[in-house]
Write a protein that holds these residues in place. Structure first.
Motif, short mmCIF file in Angstrom:
data_model
loop_
_atom_site.label_atom_id
_atom_site.label_comp_id
_atom_site.label_asym_id
_atom_site.label_seq_id
_atom_site.Cartn_x
_atom_site.Cartn_y
_atom_site.Cartn_z
N GLY A 68 0.82 -1.20 0.00
CA GLY A 68 0.00 0.00 0.00
C GLY A 68 0.86 1.26 0.00
N ALA A 69 0.43 2.24 -0.78
CA ALA A 69 1.13 3.53 -0.81
C ALA A 69 0.10 4.64 -0.95
CB ALA A 69 2.12 3.58 -1.97
N LYS A 82 -1.46 10.53 4.99
CA LYS A 82 -1.06 9.86 6.23
C LYS A 82 -2.19 8.99 6.76
CE LYS A 82 1.38 14.09 7.40
NZ LYS A 82 1.28 15.28 8.23
N LEU A 83 -3.42 9.53 6.71
CA LEU A 83 -4.59 8.77 7.18
C LEU A 83 -4.82 7.53 6.32
CD1 LEU A 83 -7.01 11.77 7.86
CD2 LEU A 83 -5.97 10.29 9.59
N GLU A 98 6.54 3.66 3.24
CA GLU A 98 6.66 4.90 4.02
C GLU A 98 7.74 5.80 3.43
OE1 GLU A 98 4.69 5.43 6.70
OE2 GLU A 98 4.01 3.41 7.17
N PRO A 99 7.65 7.10 3.62
CA PRO A 99 6.51 7.84 4.16
C PRO A 99 5.50 8.12 3.04
CG PRO A 99 8.30 9.35 3.67
CD PRO A 99 8.77 7.99 3.27
N LEU A 112 6.96 15.90 -9.45
CA LEU A 112 6.50 14.80 -10.31
C LEU A 112 7.53 13.69 -10.37
CD1 LEU A 112 4.68 16.78 -13.13
CD2 LEU A 112 3.66 15.43 -11.30
N ASN A 113 8.81 14.06 -10.29
CA ASN A 113 9.86 13.03 -10.23
C ASN A 113 9.74 12.22 -8.95
OD1 ASN A 113 11.08 13.36 -12.68
ND2 ASN A 113 12.52 14.91 -11.94
N ALA A 114 9.40 12.90 -7.86
CA ALA A 114 9.20 12.19 -6.59
C ALA A 114 8.02 11.22 -6.72
CB ALA A 114 8.97 13.18 -5.46
#
Ligand SMILES: Cc1cc2nc3c(=O)[nH]c(=O)nc-3n(C[C@H](O)[C@H](O)[C@H](O)COP(=O)(O)O)c2cc1C
Length: 130
Positions: A68-69, A82-83, A98-99, A112-114
């Motif tokens: 899950g992300a 976060k929720l 995470e995170p 967008l790269n992240a």
């Protein structure tokens, strides 16, 4: 953001990605990884996302062990991703990446790269899991 995450996820060999605005709670079981995009409104995740999890829980949909992300745009507090990740981890016993990824307002190229990197991390986790 979702397009960039999907693009990153597709970079993993043999990884198939389905990008959807809406999904039936029962269909969640068909996926090895679930990445949810959730902007923050009134310190909350969008009602549609909340309903998806509520209905999946009510129907006893098992997501245990799936990856899950969560990601999302925000303005000042950014609770939603976060929720989402917390529910994935604690309620559905998913393996959380995470995170959670938060971007202030409209994402720029770096942001967008992240997003692409998050997708890539998920697809790499899947490949290593097989
Ligand atoms: C009515 C309203 C309520 C909002 N509430 C929050 C909030 O509680 N916390 C926060 O961090 N951002 C809040 N925001 C800012 C949004 O999260 C931000 O504009 C975000 O980029 C919206 O993403 P979207 O365009 O993908 O819907 C709010 C925005 C609006 C319009």
């Amino acid at each position: 953001m979702a397009n960039a995450v999907a693009e990153g996820a597709k970079s993993g060999a043999g990884v198939e990605v389905e990008l959807a605005y809406y999904i039936e709670p029962d269909s969640l079981v068909d996926f090895d990884a679930i990445l949810v995009g959730a902007p923050t409104y009134y310190h909350e995740m969008p009602i549609e996302v909340k309903k998806l999890f509520e209905e999946a829980a009510a129907k006893g949909v098992s997501l245990k062990g799936k990856i899950g992300a969560a990601f999302g745009s925000y303005g000042w507090s950014g609770e939603a991703p976060k929720l989402v990740l917390e529910i994935m981890k604690n309620k559905f016993e998913m393996v959380s990446i995470e995170p959670p990824l938060l971007m202030k307002y409209t994402p720029d190229q770096n942001s967008l790269n992240a997003c692409r990197n998050l997708g890539k991390r998920v697809s790499e986790s899947l490949i290593h899991k097989v």
